[in-house]
Scaffold this motif. Structure first.
Motif, mmCIF file in Angstrom:
data_model
loop_
_atom_site.group_PDB
_atom_site.id
_atom_site.type_symbol
_atom_site.label_atom_id
_atom_site.label_comp_id
_atom_site.label_asym_id
_atom_site.label_seq_id
_atom_site.Cartn_x
_atom_site.Cartn_y
_atom_site.Cartn_z
ATOM 1 N N PRO A 1 77.120 92.766 65.622
ATOM 2 C CA PRO A 1 76.960 92.785 67.109
ATOM 3 C C PRO A 1 75.655 93.315 67.547
ATOM 4 O O PRO A 1 74.845 93.781 66.804
ATOM 5 N N GLY A 2 75.204 92.832 68.722
ATOM 6 C CA GLY A 2 73.582 92.983 69.196
ATOM 7 C C GLY A 2 72.964 91.775 69.864
ATOM 8 O O GLY A 2 73.719 90.844 70.076
ATOM 9 N N PRO A 3 71.898 92.201 70.310
ATOM 10 C CA PRO A 3 71.294 90.940 70.931
ATOM 11 C C PRO A 3 70.778 89.821 69.937
ATOM 12 O O PRO A 3 71.170 89.890 68.910
ATOM 13 N N VAL A 4 70.338 88.612 70.578
ATOM 14 C CA VAL A 4 69.807 87.853 70.098
ATOM 15 C C VAL A 4 68.236 87.151 70.129
ATOM 16 O O VAL A 4 67.829 87.452 71.305
ATOM 17 N N VAL A 5 67.457 87.162 69.121
ATOM 18 C CA VAL A 5 66.222 87.104 68.989
ATOM 19 C C VAL A 5 65.922 85.920 68.481
ATOM 20 O O VAL A 5 66.379 85.267 67.355
ATOM 21 N N LEU A 6 65.327 84.836 69.132
ATOM 22 C CA LEU A 6 64.651 83.539 68.596
ATOM 23 C C LEU A 6 63.310 83.698 68.026
ATOM 24 O O LEU A 6 62.448 84.288 68.735
ATOM 25 N N ILE A 7 63.099 83.346 67.048
ATOM 26 C CA ILE A 7 61.723 83.116 66.351
ATOM 27 C C ILE A 7 61.295 81.789 65.954
ATOM 28 O O ILE A 7 61.842 81.089 65.166
ATOM 29 N N PRO B 1 68.983 83.158 73.081
ATOM 30 C CA PRO B 1 68.359 84.173 72.789
ATOM 31 C C PRO B 1 68.391 85.138 73.899
ATOM 32 O O PRO B 1 68.118 84.778 75.131
ATOM 33 N N ASP B 2 68.227 86.511 73.808
ATOM 34 C CA ASP B 2 67.817 87.304 74.645
ATOM 35 C C ASP B 2 66.299 87.579 74.665
ATOM 36 O O ASP B 2 65.634 88.061 75.787
ATOM 37 N N TYR B 3 65.658 87.321 73.765
ATOM 38 C CA TYR B 3 64.319 87.294 73.359
ATOM 39 C C TYR B 3 63.707 86.158 72.875
ATOM 40 O O TYR B 3 64.469 85.703 71.701
ATOM 41 N N ALA B 4 62.591 85.866 72.935
ATOM 42 C CA ALA B 4 62.109 84.677 72.040
ATOM 43 C C ALA B 4 60.598 84.937 71.731
ATOM 44 O O ALA B 4 59.859 85.475 72.560
#
Length: 466
Positions: free
Chosen positions: A116-122, A215-218
């Motif tokens: 579980p947790g946030p989604v980060v796009l790289i 994503p929550d962040y990119a």
């Protein structure tokens, strides 16, 4: 891609096909890695994770440099990154990612789930440029292809996308090996067609944010050709400009060059338009509101003594706000048509290519501050420039802010300290910049900085639940 602040730039529009990737060439000795500066002790969270990242990276760096050399030697251009995408997909499968190919053309999506947790796009970009390499490196590109107009051109990774790809793969290997240090999901994307600012939109239109975890962040890293390895720069807020592509077909009435009085000369008319367009910046725009109008291509005529029927102009337009963009594009149309009216010529055709528009890149300020603070802990405060000036270059990474996703792109130095110091001397020649045939980043230390900073940034945004 980075550029000197407020520099005029030409959008490179070639869509090309290149030869396939070949087996990995024999290993080529690399320049010695600079001795790292002594840094103040970082907080315990950073120290522990950085030590684990460095340990894993030490075992991977040789292979990552070889991957970089392979990609550099076999570049592919926008929309035709077939073999590059396949190689990246294969590399990501080895890390345990769930990989999907051909997302929005040649796009690659590799999902690494870890609880579980946030989604980060790289993101990494994959395409190269129609430039014949002149670096003299033993692994320099010798690829030549015909572009869509049938003109043969050289092909080169002159914007650092090869550094980005090697760092991207390295980050995936590190995060896959250190799952005990973070929790959440990482969506790694290999994006095509960044150089023509088309690939991000294509991937989003193909369902990037609906078919895969949103994503929550990119995050994205970019090479910087003007600063030494081990340093880093970023902007809070505006980082890069809007980019528009405009085509003007100037119409006239052709005839014999010895009898211009019975013609309407589109070459003279085109020259007038080129000069008049510059008044949009010099006389219609607030000097504190940055605008660039560059005519990057002008074509017309076939022979010395023939006045042609038409001339083609190709423009790149850079702005930083929606209001200014709208005003400048309308001014281009007005000036071109007014010049034609004054010459008693047919009205020109003015076309804005919406498919090649990309909005300005705004780094999320809170995300930039959070990552910037972490980078200072990793590299030392003196090696991090948090006040990097916005540039008039463009990046379609901006499109990943769709749906109010916070985005952050930062720039890592890629040249030796010696070259940097030499360039600071009075009257020293300028360093080769992006999109030049002489740009030659130092692979090993550049990749190290890319992997260390991106891996720690992802971990910071994906904290392990206690």
């Amino acid at each position: 891609m980075p550029h000197r602040p407020l520099a005029t730039l030409a959008v490179l529009l070639s869509v090309l096909t290149v030869s396939g990737l070949e087996p990995q060439p024999t290993s080529i000795p690399q320049p010695a890695q600079p001795v790292p500066k002594s840094l103040p002790a970082a907080p315990e969270w950073t120290q522990g994770r950085l030590a684990a990242v460095d340990k894993k990276l030490d075992g991977e760096i040789r292979d990552l440099v070889a991957l970089y050399q392979h990609i550099h030697t076999h570049p592919e251009l926008s929309l035709m990154e077939v073999n590059t995408a396949k190689r990246l997909a294969d590399e990501m499968r080895k890390t345990g990612c769930d990989v999907t190919e051909k997302v929005g053309g040649n796009g690659v999506v590799a999902v690494l789930k870890n609880g579980p947790g946030p989604v980060v796009l790289i993101r990494t970009d994959m395409d190269a440029l129609p430039i014949a390499e002149q670096t003299g490196l033993p692994y320099a590109s010798k690829v030549r292809v015909k572009n869509r107009d049938g003109v043969e051109v050289g092909v080169m990774h002159a914007c650092g996308h090869d550094i980005h790809m090697a760092s991207w793969v390295g980050t995936a290997r590190v995060l896959a090996a250190l799952k005990d240090q973070w929790s959440g999901t990482v969506v790694f994307i290999g994006q095509p067609a960044e150089e023509i600012v088309a690939g991000a939109k294509q991937m989003l239109d193909a369902g990037l944010y609906s078919k895969f975890p949103k994503p929550d962040y990119a995050l994205a890293v970019h090479s910087d050709p003007l600063y030494p390895v081990g340093t880093l720069g970023f902007s809070e807020g505006l980082a890069m400009a809007n980019s528009d592509t405009v085509d003007i077909l100037v119409k006239g009435k052709g005839g014999h060059g010895a009898s211009p009085h019975v013609t309407i000369d589109p070459i003279v008319l085109a020259a007038r338009i080129v000069l008049d367009l510059q008044t949009i910046v010099s006389r219609e725009t607030d000097p504190l509101d940055p605008v660039v109008v560059t005519v990057g291509s002008i074509h017309g005529g076939t022979k010395h003594n023939i006045i042609p029927n038409e001339v083609k102009l190709q423009l790149t337009v850079r702005t930083t706000t929606t209001g200014t963009r709208d005003r400048v594009l309308k001014a281009i149309d007005r000036i071109a048509k007014a010049a034609a009216l004054g010459a008693n010529a047919p009205a020109p055709e003015v076309k804005v290519s919406l498919d090649e528009f990309t909005p300005a890149t705004y780094n999320d300020i809170d995300l930039a501050k959070k990552c910037g603070g972490l980078f200072r802990e990793i590299l030392g405060a003196e090696s991090v420039r948090g006040n990097r000036k916005p540039v008039m270059g463009a990046e379609d990474f901006s499109r990943y802010s769709e749906g109010k996703t916070p985005i952050f792109i930062y720039f890592i130095g890629t040249i030796s300290q010696e070259k940097y110091d030499a360039a600071q001397k009075p009257e020293a020649p300028r360093l080769p910049g992006m999109h030049t045939d002489a740009y030659a980043p130092l692979p090993e230390p550049s990749i190290r900085t890319g992997v260390r900073t991106m891996s720690l940034a992802a971990m910071k945004l994906l904290p392990k639940e206690k």
